[in-house]
Motif scaffolding. Structure first.
Motif, PDB file in Angstrom:
ATOM      1  N   ASP A 169       0.831  -1.213   0.000  1.00 32.62           N
ATOM      2  CA  ASP A 169       0.000   0.000   0.000  1.00 32.62           C
ATOM      3  C   ASP A 169       0.863   1.260   0.000  1.00 32.62           C
ATOM      4  O   ASP A 169       0.366   2.371   0.180  1.00 32.62           O
ATOM      5  CB  ASP A 169      -0.959   0.003   1.189  1.00 32.62           C
ATOM      6  CG  ASP A 169      -0.255  -0.040   2.532  1.00 32.62           C
ATOM      7  OD1 ASP A 169       1.003  -0.037   2.550  1.00 32.62           O
ATOM      8  OD2 ASP A 169      -0.940  -0.103   3.565  1.00 32.62           O
ATOM      9  N   ALA A 170       2.163   1.098  -0.233  1.00 27.56           N
ATOM     10  CA  ALA A 170       3.058   2.256  -0.303  1.00 27.56           C
ATOM     11  C   ALA A 170       2.811   3.027  -1.596  1.00 27.56           C
ATOM     12  O   ALA A 170       2.052   2.602  -2.468  1.00 27.56           O
ATOM     13  CB  ALA A 170       4.517   1.794  -0.232  1.00 27.56           C
ATOM     14  N   LYS A 171       3.458   4.167  -1.724  1.00 30.85           N
ATOM     15  CA  LYS A 171       3.335   4.971  -2.933  1.00 30.85           C
ATOM     16  C   LYS A 171       3.683   4.124  -4.152  1.00 30.85           C
ATOM     17  O   LYS A 171       4.659   3.375  -4.141  1.00 30.85           O
ATOM     18  CB  LYS A 171       4.263   6.182  -2.849  1.00 30.85           C
ATOM     19  CG  LYS A 171       4.134   7.137  -4.034  1.00 30.85           C
ATOM     20  CD  LYS A 171       5.080   8.322  -3.879  1.00 30.85           C
ATOM     21  CE  LYS A 171       4.956   9.266  -5.075  1.00 30.85           C
ATOM     22  NZ  LYS A 171       5.898  10.418  -4.952  1.00 30.85           N
ATOM     23  N   ASN A 172       2.868   4.263  -5.179  1.00 28.99           N
ATOM     24  CA  ASN A 172       3.039   3.493  -6.419  1.00 28.99           C
ATOM     25  C   ASN A 172       2.910   1.990  -6.208  1.00 28.99           C
ATOM     26  O   ASN A 172       3.367   1.187  -7.029  1.00 28.99           O
ATOM     27  CB  ASN A 172       4.374   3.798  -7.097  1.00 28.99           C
ATOM     28  CG  ASN A 172       4.549   5.263  -7.415  1.00 28.99           C
ATOM     29  OD1 ASN A 172       3.582   5.963  -7.727  1.00 28.99           O
ATOM     30  ND2 ASN A 172       5.783   5.756  -7.317  1.00 28.99           N
ATOM     31  N   GLY A 173       2.307   1.603  -5.108  1.00 33.21           N
ATOM     32  CA  GLY A 173       2.071   0.192  -4.849  1.00 33.21           C
ATOM     33  C   GLY A 173       3.330  -0.624  -4.633  1.00 33.21           C
ATOM     34  O   GLY A 173       3.317  -1.851  -4.762  1.00 33.21           O
ATOM     35  N   GLY A 174       4.427   0.042  -4.295  1.00 27.33           N
ATOM     36  CA  GLY A 174       5.682  -0.672  -4.122  1.00 27.33           C
ATOM     37  C   GLY A 174       6.295  -1.112  -5.434  1.00 27.33           C
ATOM     38  O   GLY A 174       7.289  -1.849  -5.444  1.00 27.33           O
ATOM     39  N   PHE A 175       5.726  -0.639  -6.543  1.00 25.44           N
ATOM     40  CA  PHE A 175       6.247  -1.014  -7.863  1.00 25.44           C
ATOM     41  C   PHE A 175       7.533  -0.270  -8.192  1.00 25.44           C
ATOM     42  O   PHE A 175       8.480  -0.843  -8.736  1.00 25.44           O
ATOM     43  CB  PHE A 175       5.186  -0.726  -8.935  1.00 25.44           C
ATOM     44  CG  PHE A 175       5.718  -0.674 -10.339  1.00 25.44           C
ATOM     45  CD1 PHE A 175       6.089  -1.825 -10.996  1.00 25.44           C
ATOM     46  CD2 PHE A 175       5.867   0.542 -11.006  1.00 25.44           C
ATOM     47  CE1 PHE A 175       6.591  -1.792 -12.285  1.00 25.44           C
ATOM     48  CE2 PHE A 175       6.364   0.600 -12.296  1.00 25.44           C
ATOM     49  CZ  PHE A 175       6.737  -0.577 -12.936  1.00 25.44           C
ATOM     50  N   SER A 176       7.592   1.013  -7.867  1.00 27.19           N
ATOM     51  CA  SER A 176       8.750   1.836  -8.230  1.00 27.19           C
ATOM     52  C   SER A 176       8.924   2.988  -7.265  1.00 27.19           C
ATOM     53  O   SER A 176       7.940   3.536  -6.738  1.00 27.19           O
ATOM     54  CB  SER A 176       8.578   2.377  -9.658  1.00 27.19           C
ATOM     55  OG  SER A 176       9.644   3.245 -10.011  1.00 27.19           O
ATOM     56  N   ASP A 177      10.176   3.392  -7.069  1.00 26.19           N
ATOM     57  CA  ASP A 177      10.481   4.587  -6.286  1.00 26.19           C
ATOM     58  C   ASP A 177      10.373   5.846  -7.131  1.00 26.19           C
ATOM     59  O   ASP A 177      10.379   6.967  -6.610  1.00 26.19           O
ATOM     60  CB  ASP A 177      11.903   4.493  -5.712  1.00 26.19           C
ATOM     61  CG  ASP A 177      12.027   3.398  -4.669  1.00 26.19           C
ATOM     62  OD1 ASP A 177      11.014   3.078  -4.024  1.00 26.19           O
ATOM     63  OD2 ASP A 177      13.139   2.850  -4.522  1.00 26.19           O
ATOM     64  N   GLY A 178      10.299   5.672  -8.458  1.00 22.85           N
ATOM     65  CA  GLY A 178      10.149   6.800  -9.365  1.00 22.85           C
ATOM     66  C   GLY A 178       8.717   6.926  -9.852  1.00 22.85           C
ATOM     67  O   GLY A 178       7.810   6.233  -9.368  1.00 22.85           O
ATOM     68  N   LYS A 179       8.494   7.813 -10.815  1.00 22.31           N
ATOM     69  CA  LYS A 179       7.169   7.973 -11.387  1.00 22.31           C
ATOM     70  C   LYS A 179       6.889   6.822 -12.353  1.00 22.31           C
ATOM     71  O   LYS A 179       7.607   6.653 -13.336  1.00 22.31           O
ATOM     72  CB  LYS A 179       7.060   9.305 -12.132  1.00 22.31           C
ATOM     73  CG  LYS A 179       5.682   9.549 -12.735  1.00 22.31           C
ATOM     74  CD  LYS A 179       5.630  10.859 -13.497  1.00 22.31           C
ATOM     75  CE  LYS A 179       4.243  11.065 -14.111  1.00 22.31           C
ATOM     76  NZ  LYS A 179       4.166  12.327 -14.888  1.00 22.31           N
TER      77      LYS A 179
END
Length: 545
Positions: A407-417
């Motif tokens: 549930d982290a930003k970007n679903g934990g998929f990427s630290d970037g955009k």
């Protein structure tokens, strides 16, 4: 076992959207490497990697400019080798995309071919003279809009492109092209891959006479299709009989590498099942094929039954690969929402049904989470047909958004955009959250896959359909002494089914949901389903509805 593919379950990974390891917003091979335990933990047999080859990415990697190297966006050949090695350690086979009906216009083959009419690769693509009026030679359209012909000023000829102008079609009538394509396959087989998924496998050959395609039958009371491509029967631009001979060459190559397999994508709207059967009949063509027949809006017992029956009627010794979602279509939880009690109920019903069909199965990343289609704004689109035909056609970006892991930003998929946004409905269905929820689709997928593996009747058994009244879909699978009754309620309303000839003392398997069996009457709640082991030696044909 060299025939592991018969009845296998394949998990499709869309690399751009699976896991980003370096923060550039695009998934990559190192990201895949870090998440393979999740895939293996589902209980699938293989992974299918969508293209990771060198490409200008005009069509997200389906426009290849170097078939034997990895695009830096995804990593290196060493990263690819690491994925294959770890997958094998986890018991997963590795199937990779082969996009060989066309190349990128940046491929060295095409750059040489377009330079003159006399160079060594002048005939490696489909070049034709203009008409007397300067127009293309026939009425063939591109899938992505406009004519399938693009003018080249250097050669003063048109070249064929069934998709983007930057995706010129190879000329498979040229034996040198066939040899080059087979050499590409050999390169990857020698590198350890276990098989290929062939993109647009029915597009390889074109009609040498360049005859016009006839119009498709008009459907009364319906407006014209959104895309003119769908207004033709593509008799001459694809689906040519010469393809069979080439597919035999493909199989001969595969036979040099025991235990490898092939699955062809049949892109056709009007006779796809017929082509699937033709391409897999016997033991000298493709191992498996799939089409889009089960990837559309139809959600009715007669539709699913007719697809399976028609396939095995055309190829009793052939083998299909069925799927409900992939990177080219709306996710099925959203596509069939009108028939659902809840999205989760549809996710479980669809999985139970798909894993019970006769054939192999392909599931698409995120399907195990019950992910819905993402709603995107026009400014967020990347898909060429979506951009061209918006808003009538929303394209394929909605099913390609990144995999949500936490549930982290970007679903934990990427630290970037991310290259595509992670929207709240998808973020809410992340892997970590579903791990904690015993009722989540993720746990059902694992349980259903284990159930399938435990019952040979569901993987390699015969299938016998019952004439249940819609929306009930009923059939039995049988192999050896095992027979399994499979019944599904394809509606949100409760249903009752009265059987005749059921053995005494049978009970519902625990994997069943929303089901109750009393005597020979089965009650199913909305989207409910039932599995009943009929016992040793029971002939399903002695049972009726």
């Amino acid at each position: 076992m060299n025939d592991w593919w018969r009845g296998c379950v394949i998990y499709q990974i869309y690399p751009r959207s699976f896991q980003d390891s370096n923060g550039d917003g695009v998934g990559d091979l190192r990201g895949i490497l870090s998440r393979l335990e999740h895939v293996a933990g589902l209980g699938v047999d293989a992974i299918w990697l969508s293209p990771v080859f060198t490409s200008p990415m005009a069509d997200m990697g389906y426009d290849v400019s170097n078939y034997t190297d990895i695009d830096p966006l995804f990593g290196t050949l060493a990263d690819f080798d690491a994925v294959v090695e770890k997958a094998h350690e986890l018991g997963l086979k590795v199937i990779i995309d082969q996009v060989v009906s066309h190349t990128s216009d940046k491929h060295p083959w095409f750059i040489e071919s377009k330079a003159s009419r006399t160079n060594p690769r002048a005939d490696w693509y489909v070049w034709v003279e203009p008409g007397k009026d300067g127009m293309p030679p026939n009425n063939w359209p591109s899938v992505f809009g406009g004519p399938a012909w693009e003018w080249n000023a250097t050669r003063r000829q048109y070249y064929l492109h069934n998709f983007l102008t930057g995706q010129p079609d190879l000329n498979f009538h040229n034996p040198q092209v066939q040899d080059a394509v087979l050499d590409v396959m050999r390169f990857w087989l020698e590198r350890g891959v276990d098989g290929f998924r062939f993109d647009t496998v029915n597009y390889y050959f074109h009609d040498k006479k360049l005859r016009d395609n006839p119009p498709a039958p008009k459907q009364k009371g319906k407006p014209p299709a959104n895309n003119p491509y769908d207004m033709q029967l593509h008799l001459y631009s694809k689906n040519r009989p010469e393809n069979i001979k080439f597919l035999k060459r493909v199989r001969a190559l595969m036979n040099e590498f025991p235990g490898t397999t092939t699955v062809g994508e049949v892109g056709e709207a009007h006779r796809a099942i017929e082509i699937m059967a033709a391409y897999t009949a016997g033991d000298d063509l493709l191992h498996m094929c799939y089409s889009f027949d089960m990837l559309g809006p139809d959600f009715a017992p007669r539709h699913f039954r007719s697809r399976i029956e028609e396939f095995f009627k055309g190829a009793p010794d052939g083998w299909p690969c069925w799927s409900f979602s992939n990177h080219d279509v709306m996710r099925h939880v959203s596509r069939w929402e009108a028939h659902a009690v809840t999205p989760d109920a549809m996710a479980r019903l669809a999985a139970a049904m798909l894993f019970s069909f006769k054939g192999s199965v392909c599931i698409y990343q995120g399907e195990e989470l019950g992910l819905p289609e993402a709603e995107l704004e026009y400014k967020e689109l990347t898909d060429p047909p979506a951009i061209r035909f918006w808003p009538a056609i929303k394209g394929r970006d909605g099913c390609r958004t990144p995999m949500p892991w936490t549930d982290a930003k970007n679903g934990g998929f990427s630290d970037g955009k991310p290259w595509l946004p992670v929207k709240p409905p998808q973020l809410a269905r992340n892997v970590a959250a579903e791990e904690k929820d015993p009722a989540a689709p993720l746990h059902f997928y694992r349980a259903m896959l284990a159930f399938r593996r435990a019952h040979p009747a569901l993987t390699v058994g015969d299938i016998h359909f019952y004439d249940a009244k819609p929306p009930v879909f009923a059939f039995a699978r049988s192999a050896g002494d095992e027979a399994m009754l499979c019944v599904f309620n394809l509606s949100a309303k409760a249903q009752k089914i009265a059987f005749k000839g059921l053995p005494d003392d049978i009970t519902l398997d625990a994997i069943s949901e929303g089901a109750a069996l009393k005597g020979e009457t089965l009650a199913l709640e909305g989207n409910g389903f039932a599995f009943v082991d009929l016992g040793a030696g029971v002939n399903p044909e002695t049972i009726s509805v």
